[in-house]
Scaffold this motif. Structure first.
Motif, PDB file in Angstrom:
ATOM      1  N   ARG A  33     -29.646 -84.404 -29.956  1.00 54.26           N
ATOM      2  CA  ARG A  33     -29.110 -85.123 -31.112  1.00 54.26           C
ATOM      3  C   ARG A  33     -29.920 -86.390 -31.418  1.00 54.26           C
ATOM      4  O   ARG A  33     -30.092 -86.759 -32.574  1.00 54.26           O
ATOM      5  CB  ARG A  33     -27.637 -85.448 -30.866  1.00 54.26           C
ATOM      6  N   LYS A  34     -30.436 -87.019 -30.371  1.00 52.30           N
ATOM      7  CA  LYS A  34     -31.296 -88.196 -30.590  1.00 52.30           C
ATOM      8  C   LYS A  34     -32.476 -87.824 -31.476  1.00 52.30           C
ATOM      9  O   LYS A  34     -32.900 -88.590 -32.337  1.00 52.30           O
ATOM     10  CB  LYS A  34     -31.870 -88.696 -29.255  1.00 52.30           C
ATOM     11  N   ASN A  37     -31.802 -87.229 -35.144  1.00 53.55           N
ATOM     12  CA  ASN A  37     -31.747 -88.486 -35.890  1.00 53.55           C
ATOM     13  C   ASN A  37     -33.097 -89.180 -35.993  1.00 53.55           C
ATOM     14  O   ASN A  37     -33.348 -89.903 -36.947  1.00 53.55           O
ATOM     15  CB  ASN A  37     -30.745 -89.439 -35.230  1.00 53.55           C
ATOM     16  N   ALA A  38     -33.954 -88.967 -35.009  1.00 54.08           N
ATOM     17  CA  ALA A  38     -35.171 -89.777 -34.946  1.00 54.08           C
ATOM     18  C   ALA A  38     -36.414 -89.137 -35.552  1.00 54.08           C
ATOM     19  O   ALA A  38     -37.310 -89.840 -36.017  1.00 54.08           O
ATOM     20  CB  ALA A  38     -35.461 -90.140 -33.490  1.00 54.08           C
ATOM     21  N   GLY A  42     -37.729 -84.321 -39.633  1.00 53.58           N
ATOM     22  CA  GLY A  42     -36.502 -83.524 -39.641  1.00 53.58           C
ATOM     23  C   GLY A  42     -36.669 -82.147 -39.025  1.00 53.58           C
ATOM     24  O   GLY A  42     -36.091 -81.170 -39.515  1.00 53.58           O
ATOM     25  N   LYS A  45     -32.927 -79.547 -35.573  1.00 53.26           N
ATOM     26  CA  LYS A  45     -31.715 -79.304 -36.358  1.00 53.26           C
ATOM     27  C   LYS A  45     -30.626 -78.678 -35.509  1.00 53.26           C
ATOM     28  O   LYS A  45     -30.895 -77.855 -34.652  1.00 53.26           O
ATOM     29  CB  LYS A  45     -32.032 -78.352 -37.513  1.00 53.26           C
TER      30      LYS A  45
END
Ligand code: SF4
Length: 91
Positions: A33-34, A37-38, A42, A45
């Motif tokens: 998940r990091k 977001n980072a 993108g 997923k």
């Protein structure tokens, strides 16, 4: 101009079958998940069914994922071979 439009002008040469970034088999969801977001491109997923998706094509070679998760879920991180990878264009 928004960032997606800007990124749209970069060109990618994909080295099929030789991904320059590989993840461990069952990545920890919190670590993953990091990266969702980072990663500025993108490429990490979490899909609607909860499965994790990563595709190294389109990587900007910024190194953020290696920096954040190099000791947890990034198994391999290399620059793409030779002529492959991102070619930056400005404008
Ligand atoms: Fe995304 Fe940067 Fe990692 Fe490439 S190096 S996958 S652009 S975070």
């Amino acid at each position: 101009v928004n960032v997606d439009v800007k990124l749209g002008v970069n060109k990618f040469y994909v080295d099929e079958g030789h991904p320059h970034i590989e993840l461990v088999e069952n990545p920890d969801i919190n670590e993953f998940r990091k990266l969702v977001n980072a990663c500025p491109a993108g490429l990490y997923k979490i899909q609607d069914d909860g499965s994790l998706k990563f595709d190294s094509a389109g990587c900007l070679e910024c190194g953020t994922c290696k920096m954040l998760c190099g000791e947890t879920i990034i198994k391999k991180w290399e620059y793409p071979r030779g002529t492959f990878g991102v070619e930056y264009r400005y404008g």
